[in-house]
Motif scaffolding. Structure first.
Motif: not given
Length: 299
Positions: A81-92, A114-121
């Motif tokens: 549930e947690a890991l899938s969320s980072i693939r479907e959002v605009d910011l992490v 590194p696999s996340v294609n959105v801004p990460v805070f």
């Protein structure tokens, strides 16, 4: 002619290891409690969306289960549930604790970024529990884990710097539509929130393995025609007879306390009087049974 300020919106995933304060932070941002909390790790099991409306913006925050080494089928569901969320959002937002130096868990989670294609805070929580000089060292150490877009220290418990975090998130989100009506805080049905409130009381009032062996289902949710009372029936599921005995307690004392505390909170949520009836049943090793997990909503 002056151009109109663009409306910003998007989905923001809050990730981190268990018990770092993700649910507390979301409740603080919303100004209302929609997510259950406790001092025990792995309280949150499902992704939960909280909707925060601002002038010219709508932010949909997603509270996720803590990322950990999962063994049971239930825990594997939670991590997915947690890991899938980072693939479907605009910011992490990666949430960590100021009073804890970066460890293996934080490094492993950062290794996913590194696999996340959105801004990460990087959001460093619990700054109220640490000396400012040590905080500066921790911020530096955590910032070395990944090239974060922003590093924001906060206290979800006291609210310190949370408003600034929301502002930075808003300014980073893209232009977008209004996803939800502006008068709701979550897209979760009331039945789900009621079941979570009962489960929270089990977490807070019982010990050892009991909370982790517990699931709650709302069997019926009926409003009286005159609008004067909501009648709710819910079942607490455990895995062993001994756990059922602990949940019920001596002469029913524990179950009565769970029901009493849950009822008061449900009444505040629904803004009406509530009759709450609780039952306890045993379904052996339900947390390892894929069919029961699906039936209980852990799909």
């Amino acid at each position: 002619m002056l151009s109109k300020t663009p409306f910003r919106s998007g989905f923001v995933s809050i990730i981190g290891r268990p018990n770092v304060g993700k649910s507390t932070l979301l409740n603080r941002i919303l100004g209302e409690k929609i997510v259950i909390t406790s001092d025990k790790p792995q309280t949150t099991r499902n992704r939960i969306q909280g909707i925060h409306n601002l002038p010219g913006a709508q932010i949909v925050f997603i509270d996720t289960p803590g990322i950990h080494h999962a063994r049971s089928r239930l825990n594997k569901f939670m991590v997915e549930e947690a890991l899938s969320s980072i693939r479907e959002v605009d910011l992490v937002m990666l949430l960590v604790e100021a009073n804890r130096a970066p460890g293996d868990q934080e490094r492993e989670i950062a290794g996913l970024l590194p696999s996340v294609n959105v801004p990460v805070f990087l959001v460093v929580n619990k700054i109220d529990l640490i000396d400012p000089d040590i905080l500066a060292e921790r911020l530096t150490a955590y910032a070395e884990l990944f090239p974060f877009r922003e590093v924001v220290p906060v206290s979800a418990e006291t609210g310190e710097n949370v408003e600034r975090l929301v502002e930075v998130v808003r300014d980073t989100l893209p232009e977008g539509p209004v996803y939800f009506p502006d008068d709701i805080l979550t897209d979760l049905p009331e039945r789900f929130i009621v079941a979570e409130i009962v489960r929270e009381k089990v977490f807070r009032l019982t010990r050892d393995e009991i909370p982790y062996s517990t699931a709650v289902e709302v069997d019926s949710f009926r409003e009286r025609e005159d609008g004067g009372l909501v009648s709710i029936s819910a079942t607490i599921t455990v895995e062993r007879d001994s756990q059922k005995g602990i949940i019920i307690g001596r002469k029913g004392a524990m179950l009565k306390q769970i029901g009493s505390e849950a009822r008061l909170e449900i009444e505040r949520l629904l803004d009406t009087k509530v009759f709450l009836e609780l039952f306890v049943r045993v379904r052996r090793d339900w947390s390892e049974n894929p069919n029961i997990l699906k039936e209980l909503g852990y799909r």
